[in-house]
Design an enzyme around this catalytic site. Structure first.
Site, PDB file in Angstrom:
ATOM      1  N   HIS A 135      11.594  30.513 -75.539  1.00  0.00           N
ATOM      2  CA  HIS A 135      11.966  29.651 -77.012  1.00  0.00           C
ATOM      3  C   HIS A 135      12.794  31.033 -78.089  1.00  0.00           C
ATOM      4  O   HIS A 135      12.161  31.068 -79.645  1.00  0.00           O
ATOM      5  CB  HIS A 135      10.151  30.524 -77.806  1.00  0.00           C
ATOM      6  CG  HIS A 135      10.129  28.423 -79.359  1.00  0.00           C
ATOM      7  ND1 HIS A 135       9.165  27.654 -79.021  1.00  0.00           N
ATOM      8  CD2 HIS A 135      10.928  28.371 -80.181  1.00  0.00           C
ATOM      9  CE1 HIS A 135       8.971  26.495 -79.594  1.00  0.00           C
ATOM     10  NE2 HIS A 135      10.550  27.218 -80.573  1.00  0.00           N
ATOM     11  N   TYR A 175      10.252  14.279 -82.103  1.00  0.00           N
ATOM     12  CA  TYR A 175      10.262  14.598 -83.833  1.00  0.00           C
ATOM     13  C   TYR A 175      11.225  13.021 -84.798  1.00  0.00           C
ATOM     14  O   TYR A 175       9.732  12.703 -85.361  1.00  0.00           O
ATOM     15  CB  TYR A 175      10.559  15.605 -84.635  1.00  0.00           C
ATOM     16  CG  TYR A 175      10.612  16.830 -84.393  1.00  0.00           C
ATOM     17  CD1 TYR A 175       9.404  17.277 -85.192  1.00  0.00           C
ATOM     18  CD2 TYR A 175      10.570  17.927 -83.000  1.00  0.00           C
ATOM     19  CE1 TYR A 175       8.653  18.603 -84.889  1.00  0.00           C
ATOM     20  CE2 TYR A 175       9.792  19.008 -82.759  1.00  0.00           C
ATOM     21  CZ  TYR A 175       9.122  18.980 -83.710  1.00  0.00           C
ATOM     22  OH  TYR A 175       8.048  20.328 -83.030  1.00  0.00           O
ATOM     23  N   ARG A 233       0.018  26.075 -76.678  1.00  0.00           N
ATOM     24  CA  ARG A 233       1.244  26.323 -75.724  1.00  0.00           C
ATOM     25  C   ARG A 233       1.727  27.174 -76.594  1.00  0.00           C
ATOM     26  O   ARG A 233       1.956  27.280 -78.429  1.00  0.00           O
ATOM     27  CB  ARG A 233       2.216  25.106 -75.499  1.00  0.00           C
ATOM     28  CG  ARG A 233       3.854  25.431 -75.937  1.00  0.00           C
ATOM     29  CD  ARG A 233       4.472  24.362 -75.441  1.00  0.00           C
ATOM     30  NE  ARG A 233       5.287  24.595 -75.375  1.00  0.00           N
ATOM     31  CZ  ARG A 233       7.164  24.320 -75.530  1.00  0.00           C
ATOM     32  NH1 ARG A 233       6.274  23.462 -77.343  1.00  0.00           N
ATOM     33  NH2 ARG A 233       7.824  24.325 -75.411  1.00  0.00           N
TER      34      ARG A 233
HETATM   35  C1  BG6 Z   1      11.413  22.496 -82.920  1.00  0.00           C
HETATM   36  C2  BG6 Z   1      11.464  24.050 -82.807  1.00  0.00           C
HETATM   37  O1  BG6 Z   1      12.733  22.020 -82.819  1.00  0.00           O
HETATM   38  O2  BG6 Z   1      11.752  22.299 -84.850  1.00  0.00           O
HETATM   39  C3  BG6 Z   1      10.364  24.453 -83.476  1.00  0.00           C
HETATM   40  O3  BG6 Z   1      10.829  23.681 -81.049  1.00  0.00           O
HETATM   41  C4  BG6 Z   1      11.064  24.462 -85.235  1.00  0.00           C
HETATM   42  O4  BG6 Z   1      10.205  25.968 -83.160  1.00  0.00           O
HETATM   43  C5  BG6 Z   1      10.208  22.496 -84.801  1.00  0.00           C
HETATM   44  O5  BG6 Z   1       9.901  24.790 -85.645  1.00  0.00           O
HETATM   45  C6  BG6 Z   1      10.943  22.455 -86.242  1.00  0.00           C
HETATM   46  O6  BG6 Z   1      12.211  23.006 -86.980  1.00  0.00           O
HETATM   47  P1  BG6 Z   1      13.304  23.530 -88.041  1.00  0.00           P
HETATM   48  O7  BG6 Z   1      14.629  23.514 -87.443  1.00  0.00           O
HETATM   49  O8  BG6 Z   1      12.493  22.454 -89.367  1.00  0.00           O
HETATM   50  O9  BG6 Z   1      12.323  24.655 -88.416  1.00  0.00           O
END
Ligand code: BG6
Length: 489
Positions: free
Chosen positions: A159, A335, A115
């Site tokens: 994105h 996450y 992706r």
């Molecule tokens: C996701 C994004 O929310 O989290 C990614 O789609 C990003 O682009 C990833 O790299 C980690 O987020 P961060 O804020 O810790 O850089």
């Protein structure tokens, strides 16, 4: 009293054992439970899609090449004080020139899907109007190379790298004009790539970039707008999604599949009781009503409109129709648990429990550890909106990732995180939750937005001085999962 009335919980444990003979408890649930608790290997469905993910501004570099226009992240990252380590994405992973080598990294994992995102300002340097003839050439090369190496491309149209020209001219996502020209951009891309790309994500994580970019001023474009304007921005982004779906249907090859990739507000039952699960369902619907909900239901919930009050977005029925144009799949970026939900006697019937300070997190402070999140989020989404095809469009973690004196990177905390999350994902698929694939964030370390190069999410370590890529231990872990289509031994 029925005969079952006499059984205690222990007896039920025994009864579950009968499932091996096809008797007693629901066999897939029992197998899933056994797999989730112990170390037994647990398979994913046949044809489950294993992939990795990246995004354009985070890896491409080459910001001034081949006619690319500026994006809001170019301007933002060059504004002093915005990025923790004062870096930018000017060079990043230099992927624009090293894409062949990088695709080789995906192939070495054995993952069959990738992706990536397309940079809108490469295609329309001014956001709209005249397209840049060289704009899509890079993505043509990328797609052809992916196919040559046996990897299925999944493209994302947005994105976060909005053309700065649109921000300057119409106020970016504050204007529905941006939604309209996003539809034109989607049509242009679809006409060019859908002979080779059959799955397209429209917008990545509206939930994040609207709130952080337009409400809190933390991400590009760094605005702190009042709630009413933030709600309008979110509505315009939802409209852009709907217009893009229609444009792809009109201009893409028949059979092209399209959906959104959203960081769903993840609601996890505080503990598993039927009441808490029902409460988490209601909370999932209400807390996602401003974007995912309106896309999947075609209306804002009464609860959302009541809560927003005079700050509610302005919209027409026609817009709601466009926004809810049927999609083929729903991408969920998962996450961390955002909300632990318990049933409540008070309206609205559920409450969010406060997090104790001691709640564990990964190397990024925001990234709380809650493996069950990747089980509950798709299960609740499937229940609430009846979605049939779910992809985990992102999941992964940062880790400190120091190179050991022997030259290796022992990212055991990432492996711990992935092992536990994938167990829970397997549990979901075994119970029939319609998750069709998983994209690990990220293929390699990259420009992590406001954290610059200070946070590393990659399966591959990148030395940003030399651009050398080195497989972390988690590459071996993920390769094994992909090869066996299973977790555990
Ligand atoms: C996701 C994004 O929310 O989290 C990614 O789609 C990003 O682009 C990833 O790299 C980690 O987020 P961060 O804020 O810790 O850089």
């Amino acid at each position: 009293m029925t005969v079952f009335g006499k059984f205690s919980r222990r007896h039920f444990g025994k009864l579950a054992g009968l499932s091996a003979l096809g008797l007693g408890a629901h066999p897939s649930r029992a197998a899933a439970a056994a797999a989730a608790d112990g170390a037994a290997p647990a398979s994913f469905p046949k044809d489950f899609v294993w992939g990795t993910a990246t995004s354009s501004y985070q890896i491409e570099g080459a910001v001034n090449e081949d006619g690319r226009g500026r994006s809001i992240w170019d301007v933002f990252s060059h504004t002093p004080g915005k990025i923790e380590d004062n870096t930018t994405g000017d060079v990043a992973n230099d992927h624009y020139h090293r894409y062949r080598e990088d695709i080789g990294l995906i192939r070495d994992i054995g993952a069959k899907a990738y992706r990536f995102s397309i940079a809108w300002p490469r295609v329309f340097p001014d956001g709209a109007g005249k397209s840049n003839p060289k704009g899509l050439d890079f993505y043509d090369r990328l797609i052809d190379e992916l196919l040559r190496q046996g990897i299925v491309p999944y493209a994302t149209l947005y994105h976060w790298d909005l053309p700065q020209a649109l921000e300057d001219r119409v106020g970016g996502w504050r204007s529905s004009e941006t939604a309209k020209v996003f539809g034109d951009y989607a049509a242009h891309v679809a006409a060019r790539i859908t002979d080779r790309v059959s799955s397209i994500f429209t917008i990545n994580e509206a939930g994040r970039f609207v709130t952080f970019g337009y409400g809190l001023g933390v991400d590009a474009p760094g605005l702190k707008l009042p709630d009413a304007e933030v709600n309008q921005v979110r509505h315009n982004v939802a409209l852009a999604h709907g217009l893009a779906v229609q444009a792809i249907r009109a201009q893409g090859r028949p059979g092209t599949r399209v959906g959104v990739a959203e960081n769903i507000a993840t609601c996890v039952p505080a503990f598993d009781t039927p009441e808490n699960v029902r409460a988490a369902e209601t909370a999932t619907r209400e807390l996602n009503a401003g974007f995912l909900g309106v896309i999947l239901e075609g209306k804002y919930t009464e609860g959302f409109l009541r809560y927003a009050g005079k700050d509610a977005p302005k919209f027409t029925d026609q817009e709601l129709k466009i926004i809810s144009t049927p999609t083929d799949f729903t991408g969920l970026n998962i996450y961390a648990p955002q909300f632990y939900i318990a049933a409540s006697d008070q309206p609205p019937g559920w409450s969010m429990l406060p997090f104790p300070n001691s709640f564990p997190h990964m190397n990024s402070e925001w990234l709380r550890v809650g493996p069950e999140t990747i089980y509950w989020a798709p299960r609740l989404a499937a229940k609430v909106w009846n979605v049939e095809n779910i992809y985990i469009s992102e999941n992964g973690t940062s880790s400190e990732d120091k190179v050991h004196p022997d030259g290796k990177i022992y990212d055991l905390d990432r492996i711990m995180y992935l092992r536990n999350y994938l167990r829970q994902l397997q549990r979901a698929t075994a119970e029939g939750v319609p998750v069709r694939g998983y994209f690990l964030w990220s293929l390699m370390d990259n420009f992590e937005w406001i954290f610059g190069y200070g946070k590393r999410f990659g399966l591959y370590h990148v030395d940003f001085e030399t651009q050398r890529r080195t497989a972390k231990l988690s590459v071996a872990f993920y390769r094994d999962v992909v090869a066996r289509n299973a977790i555990g031994v």
